[in-house]
Every structure is written in C-alpha cells, then in structure tokens.
Design a protein around this motif. Structure first.
Motif, PDB file in Angstrom:
ATOM      1  N   THR B 187      26.133  47.900  34.455  1.00  0.00           N
ATOM      2  CA  THR B 187      27.531  47.784  33.020  1.00  0.00           C
ATOM      3  C   THR B 187      28.273  49.120  32.798  1.00  0.00           C
ATOM      4  O   THR B 187      27.497  50.426  33.987  1.00  0.00           O
ATOM      5  N   LYS B 188      29.697  48.906  33.549  1.00  0.00           N
ATOM      6  CA  LYS B 188      30.683  50.379  33.964  1.00  0.00           C
ATOM      7  C   LYS B 188      31.492  49.749  32.509  1.00  0.00           C
ATOM      8  O   LYS B 188      31.710  48.739  31.762  1.00  0.00           O
ATOM      9  N   GLU B 193      38.429  49.325  29.967  1.00  0.00           N
ATOM     10  CA  GLU B 193      37.677  47.705  30.238  1.00  0.00           C
ATOM     11  C   GLU B 193      36.661  48.000  30.093  1.00  0.00           C
ATOM     12  O   GLU B 193      35.998  49.319  30.859  1.00  0.00           O
ATOM     13  N   SER B 195      32.657  46.971  32.198  1.00  0.00           N
ATOM     14  CA  SER B 195      32.211  45.445  32.884  1.00  0.00           C
ATOM     15  C   SER B 195      30.757  45.160  33.176  1.00  0.00           C
ATOM     16  O   SER B 195      30.054  45.763  33.055  1.00  0.00           O
ATOM     17  N   ARG B 196      30.088  44.122  33.523  1.00  0.00           N
ATOM     18  CA  ARG B 196      28.734  44.355  32.958  1.00  0.00           C
ATOM     19  C   ARG B 196      28.542  42.983  34.664  1.00  0.00           C
ATOM     20  O   ARG B 196      28.376  41.871  34.558  1.00  0.00           O
ATOM     21  N   GLU B 197      27.684  43.683  35.513  1.00  0.00           N
ATOM     22  CA  GLU B 197      27.721  42.474  36.377  1.00  0.00           C
ATOM     23  C   GLU B 197      26.297  42.553  36.363  1.00  0.00           C
ATOM     24  O   GLU B 197      25.358  43.251  36.709  1.00  0.00           O
ATOM     25  N   LYS B 213      29.508  38.370  37.112  1.00  0.00           N
ATOM     26  CA  LYS B 213      29.841  39.720  36.017  1.00  0.00           C
ATOM     27  C   LYS B 213      31.139  38.633  35.811  1.00  0.00           C
ATOM     28  O   LYS B 213      31.638  37.849  35.456  1.00  0.00           O
ATOM     29  N   THR B 215      34.426  40.415  32.664  1.00  0.00           N
ATOM     30  CA  THR B 215      34.859  41.945  32.652  1.00  0.00           C
ATOM     31  C   THR B 215      35.687  41.682  31.269  1.00  0.00           C
ATOM     32  O   THR B 215      36.208  40.563  30.996  1.00  0.00           O
ATOM     33  N   LEU B 217      38.753  43.148  29.411  1.00  0.00           N
ATOM     34  CA  LEU B 217      39.598  43.861  29.656  1.00  0.00           C
ATOM     35  C   LEU B 217      40.944  43.922  28.022  1.00  0.00           C
ATOM     36  O   LEU B 217      41.009  42.946  27.274  1.00  0.00           O
ATOM     37  N   TYR B 228      38.722  38.130  28.654  1.00  0.00           N
ATOM     38  CA  TYR B 228      37.316  37.807  29.508  1.00  0.00           C
ATOM     39  C   TYR B 228      37.528  37.165  30.652  1.00  0.00           C
ATOM     40  O   TYR B 228      38.199  35.806  30.583  1.00  0.00           O
ATOM     41  N   HIS B 230      35.396  36.454  34.151  1.00  0.00           N
ATOM     42  CA  HIS B 230      34.094  35.635  34.341  1.00  0.00           C
ATOM     43  C   HIS B 230      34.393  35.612  35.388  1.00  0.00           C
ATOM     44  O   HIS B 230      34.470  34.743  36.442  1.00  0.00           O
ATOM     45  N   THR B 231      33.550  35.594  36.204  1.00  0.00           N
ATOM     46  CA  THR B 231      33.288  35.712  38.269  1.00  0.00           C
ATOM     47  C   THR B 231      31.918  35.392  38.652  1.00  0.00           C
ATOM     48  O   THR B 231      30.835  35.631  37.887  1.00  0.00           O
TER      49      THR B 231
END
Lengths: 333, 276
Positions: B187-188, B193, B195-197, B213, B215, B217, B228, B230-231
């Motif tokens: 988590t950053k 921003e 993000s959680r991967e 992930k 993200t 923003l 939001y 999603h990737t």
C-alpha cells in the motif's frame, strides 16, 4: 490529618488498581438484565407503537385508534400505559421509584432503588424511559438496594450491594429468599470473588398464573481469584481448581437457568399488563457482523461466556434500532 | 486445482485491504479503502479465527496451573470436571534493542510440539520499548493488539504473517507455506493518490506472479472527488470483476481457518465440540 490523607491515598490507590474479573463472569447488571430487559423492551416498544406524552417525570402512552388490551377495548386517547418516576433525597441517600402502569391503570411493577454515597444524582428521565440503569456501584456510591415488587407490595426480586474500603458484598433475593451472594475482596494485586449459592423455594401467585419453585440444595461456593498478569484461578466448593467452563456451567445452571429464568417468566407475565406491541426485526451481512456471529456461535456451542453472547445480541438490537443494521432478507412467509 | 489457483489469486486482493493508514495528512488515506470495501477488514484475524476460537475454548475448558518462568499446565477437562488430557505450555521471550520475540510452545503428552512465535520490531530511531503481549492473548493466538511491525510464524503449518511499514509505504505478506501460497499486499500513500497492490505467488501457476491493483486518485477539485482504477497485471479491469475477485478470494482465508482446525487435531490436540 496526615493519617487521614495517607489512608485516603491508600484506599484510593486500592480502588484505582482493582484487578477486574474476567469479562465472561456476570456482574449485577448482567444478572438483572436477564429479566429486566423484558420490561425495558416493552416500554421501548410502547414508545414506538403508541403516542407518547411526556409530563413531569411521567410518560403516558395512548393510541389514535381503539385498542384491545387484556380483553377490554380502550378507546381513542385512553391511557394504555404509563411510567412515573419519583425521587426523594436526603443527606447521603437517594431514593428512586419507577411505577410501571398498564391498561385500566393497573400497576404492573414497581421498581425501587435506594443508593447511599456522596454527590448522588437522580437519573435523567430520558434514561428512565429508555430503561437505562447501571446497578454496579460507582466510585461515589457505597450502598444500593434495588427491588422489584408488584402492586400489593410483594417483593419479587431484590439485590443489596454494600461496598467498603477493600470489599464489596452483593446479595440477591428471589421472593425474599437469598439465592446468591458474591463477596469481593480487593487487594492491590488481586481480586477475590466468592460466589455462594443458596437453595430456596417459593410460590408466586397472580391471576391466571402461579409459579412454584423448589430449588433446594446445600449451600455451596465457587471462588474466582484474579491476579495481576496471571491466569485467573477458579476454585470449586472444596477448594479444588476448576476450569472457567465448569465455573460458568455451575453459575448458568444454578442462577441463569433457575431463579433468573423464573424471574424472566414472571416479568413476561407482568408485561401483559400493557397492550400488544410490535418490534422491528433487522439484520445485515458484513464481514464484521459475520465474524461476531461466528464467535457468538462458538461461545454457545462450547457453553462458555453466554453473557457475552447476550451482550452482543443486545448491541445488535441497539444497532438495528439506530438503523446501523439493515435487514435486506426476503420476507419470511 | 484451477479453482484453487483462482481463489489464491483473488485472495491477494483481500489481504491488502486490512492494512492501516500510514499517512494522516494526505488527501487520500486508508479510509478510501475502508469506505469502498467495508467487508474486508482483517485477513490475518480471519485466517486465525479457527485457531483463536480453538485455543480459547481449550483454555476455558482447562484448569490452568501457572508454573515458574511462564510455564503453564493445562488440565483439559470434560463437563464432569474429569481431566482428560494434560498439555504443557511455555512462553519464551527474547528481547533485543529493537525487537521482542515471543514464542509459544504447546507440548502434548506424546512430546509433540506445536509452536508459534511473534516477533515485533521498531525502527532503531524510534527508541521504543516494545510492550510484552498478554500471556492469555499469546496462548489464544489473539494478536489484534499488536501495534508494531511484526512477523508471526506458525511453524507446524509453515505459515507466516508479516506486516511492516516505512514512511508512506506499507507491506503485508501472508505465506501459507504448506499450500505453497504467498500473498503480498503493498500500500502506498502519495499526496493525492493511494494504491494497494496485491501480488500473489503460487508455485503451480504457469505465470507464478500476478498482481491486481486498486488506485484511488483525488481529482484535486474543491469537492475532492475520488476516482477508483482497478488493474490486473497492468491492464484495466472492471470494478465488478475486481469485487468478484475480492469475494472469491475471501474464501481462502476461511478455508485456511477451517483447515487449521483439522491440522491441530492431527497434532494430537483434543477435538472440542462445536469447534472441530
């Protein structure tokens, strides 16, 4: 004077450092809520189902339609129930009385509370209406007598609590007979609580209903010793070590399943003095909710910490009433 | 196997959402995850729930005799108060300047050992004295009060739970060694921003490492609208697939919780009615 100050500091220190008993062990509030909840729920539901009129420490419930209550029809605007709160205060003592009255102005139950201590204050009437009452003695309180009686003045249940510097005694009575006493001994590094169970018998007779109880046995005790940073010790009547599970089984089978359950039936009878009410049932699905239900299920299956399950259910009901839990399930047929 | 792999894959998602915010002053904080995914909160707890319940019931049904040097004897009893089994337990604590390792050993009558350890650490600069865990919490695997970076190792199940953070970066890892499954959640938190991967590794997968992930923003408008994204392994995926993944993946944690109850019985611990 110096001695007095030192004594005060010592006694204050003892209170401040009291080692708590495990959460699974029921205190006075948990025991009383076993049956009082029925009355509280009824009063709360009356407020949701009927018109409430607040007066000077009084609440009166009426209806905008005719209501059948205990076989007789109450006309529009006629009093269906009421709650009256009265207090008397003298030096160091506060007496409170709540009179619960049903249809036809029949008194259902009378709740008396006498508290001794300093800086005593009556409960706000808003708390009385919600049934909020804490019986456990607070720091400024040294004594409490709590009683439920019927219109004839027959005592149904009472509890007497008295606190001294390093001790506290709590005695519970059913129809005037002691069925449980809990003696606490507080030391700076430990708390000792002795639960003594007493046999009793009694008969409570009301119109259409009679409760006959013969629960006779030889008085016996179980003890809890809670020490700082140590595992709690549970002792049986002979001073033998027992498990938490055995302690709780004894407590539940001797108190919760017996006098508390009988009191539940009696209180249920006394709620029939009031008109019918409906309550909202709610539920929801979320991980936290599911987790808590699973823990509760395990507690029930293993027969441990039943009171924590009850507290959890009470929390759920409160949350549901506040709209924090929504029921999206399909309607039951 | 395919189903398991899929579940593992989605598992990863779920795990990350349990992390806490590290950056209080940022516009985008951990609450964005909590608000969006309220059903996924603490996957370590979810995984250990079975064992927590088991050990709690075991202790509740036992006479607990506390010996010297954090040694404990559990006399497991039936409802009649008859002792059925004697289990020894011991808590060992090793402290260094910046770490505290607490190890719990259960020793069964046939000398089988079931042990696990919790190692907590603080940064050297923090100069904090790590508080010892409560003995009951340790014995019942209740680690919810753990405040610092930690590594929880359940040796017999080859399972590890790691959580660490550095500035605005937080990393959690769950490794179910006996199932060859690892899930990392990173988590950053940046200014606008978060993000959680979710990165998973499963030995039997053709492509052993996959990431998913989310993200969030902040559009920096006065309304601070949140977008939001999603990737999956770099490609955008629809939120519905992402949510399905979260739902499916959650099953793994419950599965581990249930499997652990079978395994614990296999180690020689008594079966407790209503639990295993």
């Amino acid at each position: 004077m110096k001695t007095l100050i030192v004594l005060f500091i010592i006694s204050f220190g003892l209170k401040a450092e009291t080692i708590p008993l495990p959460a699974s062990v029921s205190g006075v509030d948990e025991i009383v809520s076993e049956f009082r909840t029925l009355l509280v729920t009824k009063i709360t539901d009356l407020g949701k189902n009927y018109i409430s009129t607040l007066g000077n420490n009084t609440i009166i419930f009426t209806s905008s339609a005719a209501v059948n209550c205990n076989g007789s029809i109450n006309q529009i605007g006629e009093r269906l129930g009421s709650l009256l709160y009265d207090t008397k205060q003298s030096a160091g003592e506060l007496s409170e009385r709540v009179v619960y009255t049903g249809c036809d102005s029949s008194i259902s139950l009378i709740e008396d509370v006498v508290t001794r201590g300093r800086d005593l204050l009556p409960l706000p009437f808003s708390d009385i209406i919600k049934g909020k009452r804490t019986l456990e003695l607070k720091d400024n309180e040294t004594y409490r007598y709590y009683k439920f009686s019927n219109v004839e003045g027959d005592e149904i249940f009472s509890v007497v609590m008295e606190k001294k510097e390093t001790s506290k005694q709590v005695n519970y009575f059913y129809l005037g007979q002691k069925f449980l006493s809990v003696n606490f001994d507080y030391q700076p590094d430990s708390t000792r609580a002795v639960f003594t169970y007493y046999g009793y018998s009694g008969k409570y007779v009301r119109k259409h209903s009679t409760w006959t109880t013969r629960n006779e046995f030889t008085t016996f005790s179980n003890t809890i010793i809670a020490k700082k940073n140590q595992f709690v010790i549970y002792l049986g009547d002979a001073g033998n070590a027992i498990s938490l599970s055995t302690f709780m089984n004894t407590f539940n089978s001797t108190i919760i399943d017996r006098p508390a359950a009988t009191l539940g039936y009696i209180f249920d009878y006394h709620t029939y003095y009031f008109p019918k009410t409906e309550s909202t049932k709610t539920g929801n699905q979320s991980q936290r909710f599911i987790d808590e239900l699973r823990v509760a299920q395990n507690r029930l299956l293993t027969n441990t910490e039943i009171n924590l399950v009850k507290n959890l259910l009470k929390d759920f009901i409160n949350a549901a009433e506040l709209g924090q839990i929504i029921d999206n399930r399909p309607k039951a047929n | 196997m395919k189903g398991l792999c899929l579940s593992i894959f989605f598992l990863i998602f779920i795990m990350g959402l349990s992390s806490k915010a590290c950056a209080e002053n940022l516009l985008v904080s951990d609450s964005v995850f909590a608000a969006r995914y309220p059903n996924f909160q603490n996957y370590q707890s979810l995984s250990l729930q079975g064992l927590q319940n088991y050990f709690y019931a075991l202790i509740s049904k036992s006479v607990v005799i506390q010996g010297p040097s954090h040694s404990i004897v559990l006399l497991y009893q039936n409802d009649k108060g008859e002792t059925l089994l004697t289990i020894n337990a011991k808590i060992e604590r090793i402290r260094t300047e910046n770490t505290l390792t607490e190890r719990v050993l259960y020793v069964l009558p046939d000398s089988t050992i079931f042990d696990y350890s919790l190692k907590q650490s603080v940064a050297e600069s923090a100069k904090l004295q790590i508080e010892e865990s409560n003995d009951v919490d340790l014995l019942t695997m209740n680690f919810t009060n753990t405040k610092y970076d930690y590594e929880l190792l359940v040796m017999p199940f080859q399972t590890r739970f790691i959580k660490s953070h550095e500035g605005n970066f937080e990393k959690a890892l769950i490794n179910f060694g006996f199932m060859d499954i690892s899930i990392a959640i990173e988590t950053k938190f940046l200014d606008n921003e978060a993000s959680r991967e979710y990165i998973y590794f499963y030995a039997g997968m053709p492509n052993p490492q996959t990431s998913i992930k989310v993200t969030v923003l902040d559009d920096e408008s006065p309304m601070h609208n949140l977008n939001y994204i999603h990737t999956s392994s770099g490609s955008v995926m629809s939120p519905s697939l992402f949510f399905k993944g979260l739902q499916d993946g959650a099953q793994i944690f419950s599965d581990f919780s249930m499997i652990s109850l079978v395994l614990i019985k296999g180690k020689g611990f008594p079966a407790i009615k209503g639990i295993n």
